[in-house]
Each structure stands twice: as C-alpha cells, then as structure tokens.
Scaffold this active site. Structure first.
Site, PDB file in Angstrom:
ATOM      1  N   TYR A  18      -2.441   0.007  10.021  1.00 32.27           N
ATOM      2  CA  TYR A  18      -2.579  -0.580   8.686  1.00 32.27           C
ATOM      3  C   TYR A  18      -1.274  -0.453   7.913  1.00 32.27           C
ATOM      4  CZ  TYR A  18      -3.928  -1.015   3.784  1.00 32.27           C
ATOM      5  OH  TYR A  18      -3.982  -1.383   2.472  1.00 32.27           O
ATOM      6  N   SER A  40       0.824  -1.204   0.000  1.00 29.98           N
ATOM      7  CA  SER A  40       0.000   0.000   0.000  1.00 29.98           C
ATOM      8  C   SER A  40       0.858   1.254   0.000  1.00 29.98           C
ATOM      9  CB  SER A  40      -0.906  -0.008   1.236  1.00 29.98           C
ATOM     10  OG  SER A  40      -1.533   1.246   1.431  1.00 29.98           O
TER      11      SER A  40
END
Length: 333
Positions: free
Chosen positions: A154, A129
């Site tokens: 995350y 990501s």
C-alpha cells in the site's frame, strides 16, 4: 466551479464532497462501490449528499481503474478541478489482495492523471498517505524526509502515485497537490480502522486485539480538520514559477502532510473509547503486524505556511463525537 471527486462514497471523499456542496460548488462524484467494506455504508454516505443538495450533486458508479469506463463517463461531463480521493485503502489487506492495489492505486492514478492532462484542469488534488514514511524513525515525519523504503505494498503504491504526479506536473505543467493523510477518524468513518473496530468490540463485549503490546502512537486527525485542510489546498494550487514547492519539487506540484501534529499513545485512545462507551475493555495482545509501523507524527509546517492549516480537534473531543455517531448509525441505546 464544478469539481470531480473520486471516492465520493468513501469516508474522506464524501466528507470533502459535502463541504464543497455546502459552500455552493457543483460536485460530480464517482466511486466503484466495491465490497472491501460494507457497500451499505457507502450508499448511506451518498444518500446524505443527495438528500441535502439535490441537483448540485451528481453521482455515477465508475471504476477509475478501468480506462475505458472512465473515458466513457468523462465524455459526457465537464469539470474544472479534480479531487482524486478514491483508492484501495488498508495496509493489511495489501498482503491479501495486492492486485486490487495495482488496479486502483497505480492504474487508477495514471488514468486520472491522463484525464486531468487532456482536460487541462486548473488543479489536480490527490490522496497520498503517511504510510509512505515506512520505517522512518525520525519524528515528526517531514515532507522533506526520504520515503524510498516502504514496508507495505500500500505504501509503495502511494509513493508511486507521488512520483507519477511529479512527472506529469513537470511534463505538462499541470498544478498538482498530494496530501499525506495521517490516521483520519470521525463520523462516517471506515470499518477497517482501529477506532471503529475497537468501538464495535466494546459494544459487543469482545476483547480488543491490540498489536505490539499497545506500544504504538498515532497522529489521530479528526475528519473536520482534514476537510478544512483539503479545501484550503483545493483553493490554492501551486504556482508554476520555477520555485521549490513543499516536498522539494520544482514543478507545480506540492506534497503536504495533513495531520493533527500530535502523536497520541494508542492506549490513551482506548481509554477515551472506554469512557465514551461506558464499557471496560478486555485485551488480546498481539505482536506487531507485518507492514505496520509503531509511530506516526506529522510535521505540518509546510501546509501551515502555504495554506494556513491549523487542526483544532484533540482526541479528547473527537473520540466522543465519533462514538456518538457510531451509536446513532447502529441504533445503539
């Protein structure tokens, strides 16, 4: 070729699975179909794959964070490559349910790496990501940049995935490619993403909740461009020749940014949504959210050089295409 695609009911996973099926591959898909967002959307994505491709697509509901369940599933299946796109997504939700990220993104990643190792697959492609760049203020983000200051759990799990993958590539000489996705949007997208949230609010006549006073920029990347990039990477595993790979690895492990290489103002995206929906927005301005970043911008030099990746869809084209799909899916006149 038979490929195992995790997160096959997800936005990117189902889109990649469809493209693989369209070109004649056999695809085995798994997904735990959790309720992070409406499972009906996930099932609708699966129905689209099954309806178009029949026996070429096989699906089983499996939680790859559960080692025993994954091993039971894998015992009866054979596959040549793994495309690991399943994960617990979302920056803000990681503040609410951190355990879900540990199970899916950490335990899940190690379970999938072990599966790839013991099956000796040709190539292991996995989702990272743009969140790994954290508070970096040097734009555009380059794969060579340091990414050891995550500002959300995350992001920390995604960086951990890259580190675990690097160790497996080094120890077991397993070809791997990690993909740092940048703000993916388009038809069959995710309801927790800003573009979906804003479109829904516009049609319902509610104010748009805008963070940081709207002073944010994103590298919006249309799903069709993402899919082309993912397939190019699947087809080109990094060589184990001792050379330095994208991201600085000496192992057969490459890490790439996969974005549009355009950083757009958030409010310009909102303006395009207003045009596409024919609705005027009202605003509820909020401060910056914890764990969020102000700007993202992908340097895609490495994936351009190694795989010929050239995104072609601007938000001027992509936003109306998303809104048209949204209207059809929700039966909005």
């Amino acid at each position: 070729m038979t490929l195992l695609v995790t997160g096959a009911a997800g936005f990117i996973g189902s889109s990649v699975a469809k493209a693989l099926l369209d070109r004649g591959e056999q695809v085995i898909g798994i997904d735990n179909l959790n309720d992070y967002y409406d499972p009906a959307l996930k099932r609708a994505r699966l129905e689209r794959l099954t309806a178009a491709h029949g026996n070429a697509f096989t699906f089983e509901q499996v939680d790859f964070g559960d080692q025993a369940a994954l091993e039971t599933f894998a015992a009866s299946h054979k596959f040549d490559r793994i495309v690991h796109l399943g994960a617990q997504a979302g920056v803000r939700y990681s503040l609410v349910n951190p355990q879900a990220y540990v199970r899916s993104n950490l335990m899940g990643q190690i379970n999938m790496l072990e599966l790839a190792r013991h099956r000796e697959v040709d190539h292991f492609v996995y989702a990272s990501s743009s969140s790994v760049y954290g508070g970096n203020d040097s734009l555009p983000f380059r794969v060579e940049d340091r990414v050891d200051h995550p500002i959300s759990l995350y992001a920390a799990t995604k960086k951990s995935d890259e580190l675990m993958s690097e160790s497996y590539a080094h120890l077991f000489r397993l070809p791997m490619t990690g993909l740092r996705f940048f703000t993916v949007y388009g038809p069959w997208g995710r309801p927790d993403m800003a573009m979906w949230i804003f479109t829904k609010a516009l049609y319902e006549g509610r104010p748009l909740q805008i963070f940081n006073g709207g002073d944010m920029r994103r590298d919006f990347t249309f799903i069709d461009d993402i899919v082309r990039g993912v397939l190019a990477c699947i087809d080109g595993p990094p060589a184990d020749d001792g050379g330095i790979k994208a991201g600085g690895s000496k192992s057969p492990h490459a890490v790439y940014n996969i974005g549009n290489h355009r950083s757009e103002e958030l409010m310009r995206m909102v303006g395009l949504l207003e045009q596409a929906t024919g609705r005027d927005a009202a605003y509820d301005f909020q401060p910056m959210q914890a764990g969020d970043v102000r700007d993202t911008f992908a340097d895609i030099t490495a994936i351009q050089r190694d795989h010929g990746f050239e995104p072609s869809t601007s938000i001027d084209e992509g936003v109306p295409r998303f809104v048209e799909w949204f209207k059809q899916y929700h039966r909005i006149d």
